[in-house]
Design a protein around this motif. Structure first.
Motif, PDB file in Angstrom:
ATOM      1  N   UNK A  93     -40.892-102.715 -83.560  1.00 60.42           N
ATOM      2  CA  UNK A  93     -40.446-101.191 -84.298  1.00 60.42           C
ATOM      3  C   UNK A  93     -39.314-100.628 -83.576  1.00 60.42           C
ATOM      4  N   UNK A  94     -38.043-100.301 -84.196  1.00 54.03           N
ATOM      5  CA  UNK A  94     -37.093 -99.490 -83.551  1.00 54.03           C
ATOM      6  C   UNK A  94     -37.178 -98.092 -83.774  1.00 54.03           C
ATOM      7  N   UNK A 143     -25.050 -98.695 -85.147  1.00 57.31           N
ATOM      8  CA  UNK A 143     -25.467 -99.341 -83.940  1.00 57.31           C
ATOM      9  C   UNK A 143     -27.091 -99.542 -84.030  1.00 57.31           C
ATOM     10  N   UNK A 144     -27.847 -99.009 -84.751  1.00 52.23           N
ATOM     11  CA  UNK A 144     -29.158 -99.279 -85.091  1.00 52.23           C
ATOM     12  C   UNK A 144     -29.250-100.388 -85.903  1.00 52.23           C
ATOM     13  N   UNK A 145     -28.133-100.601 -87.045  1.00 54.07           N
ATOM     14  CA  UNK A 145     -28.387-101.671 -88.003  1.00 54.07           C
ATOM     15  C   UNK A 145     -27.905-103.041 -87.045  1.00 54.07           C
ATOM     16  N   UNK A 146     -27.118-102.817 -86.247  1.00 53.04           N
ATOM     17  CA  UNK A 146     -26.749-104.004 -85.346  1.00 53.04           C
ATOM     18  C   UNK A 146     -27.963-104.398 -84.721  1.00 53.04           C
ATOM     19  N   UNK A 147     -28.986-103.679 -84.240  1.00 53.31           N
ATOM     20  CA  UNK A 147     -30.062-104.083 -83.503  1.00 53.31           C
ATOM     21  C   UNK A 147     -31.036-104.705 -84.234  1.00 53.31           C
ATOM     22  N   UNK A 148     -31.005-104.711 -85.415  1.00 55.24           N
ATOM     23  CA  UNK A 148     -32.039-105.272 -86.349  1.00 55.24           C
ATOM     24  C   UNK A 148     -31.471-106.462 -87.189  1.00 55.24           C
ATOM     25  N   UNK A 149     -30.217-106.444 -86.995  1.00 55.51           N
ATOM     26  CA  UNK A 149     -29.438-107.652 -87.807  1.00 55.51           C
ATOM     27  C   UNK A 149     -30.013-108.880 -87.614  1.00 55.51           C
ATOM     28  N   UNK A 150     -30.383-109.850 -88.417  1.00 56.48           N
ATOM     29  CA  UNK A 150     -30.727-111.092 -88.381  1.00 56.48           C
ATOM     30  C   UNK A 150     -30.039-112.000 -87.569  1.00 56.48           C
TER      31      UNK A 150
END
Length: 150
Positions: A93-94, A143-150
């Motif tokens: 979870x982020x 930035x958040x999307x980069x952290x959860x990108x596959x």
């Protein structure tokens, strides 16, 4: 992913909408676009601490928002504890704090609406403040999307 701010109804809700491509990341949306986002400037004090599901992104990540009344570490600690209780990895979870984007316009608008009952004036100020904060919110989401990108 959980976006959070003090009230859970302004920057966090906008961040969730940007994340889910309901609002543009390349330009400032219109007033009606903002006001049509579910929960935008629509929650009350009784809603603090409640998780609200907004949808799944293009990578199947679930997107939530929560209001944490100026105690953001409570969100991450509580959610990590729940994940441990259900034998899930807390790193799954982020938690993303959008409260640094809250400016005086949003604060005054929220106060005018909630404390004084001047909803029309307050909402106008909140929208103006959101326009000013929008590029920062977009940056947080990217930035958040980069952290959860596959």
């Amino acid at each position: 992913m959980v976006y959070h701010d003090s009230s859970g109804t302004h920057s966090s809700v906008i961040a969730a909408a940007i994340h889910l491509n309901l609002l543009p990341a390349d330009r400032i949306p219109s007033t009606s676009d903002l006001l049509n986002i579910p929960l935008f400037d629509g929650l009350e004090r009784k809603d603090l601490g409640r998780l609200f599901f907004h949808g799944k992104d293009e990578n199947n990540n679930q997107i939530y928002t929560i209001g944490c009344h100026r105690v953001p570490q409570l969100v991450s600690h509580a959610l990590s504890s729940v994940f441990q209780m259900i034998d899930r990895n807390p790193e799954e979870i982020l938690c993303v704090d959008t409260s640094p984007t809250i400016n005086q316009w949003i604060r005054i608008g929220n106060w005018s609406s909630r404390q004084l009952g001047f909803v029309t004036l307050g909402r106008s100020l909140v929208v103006h403040g959101t326009f000013n904060a929008y590029p920062k919110i977009v940056s947080i989401v990217k930035n958040a999307k980069l952290k959860v990108a596959p």
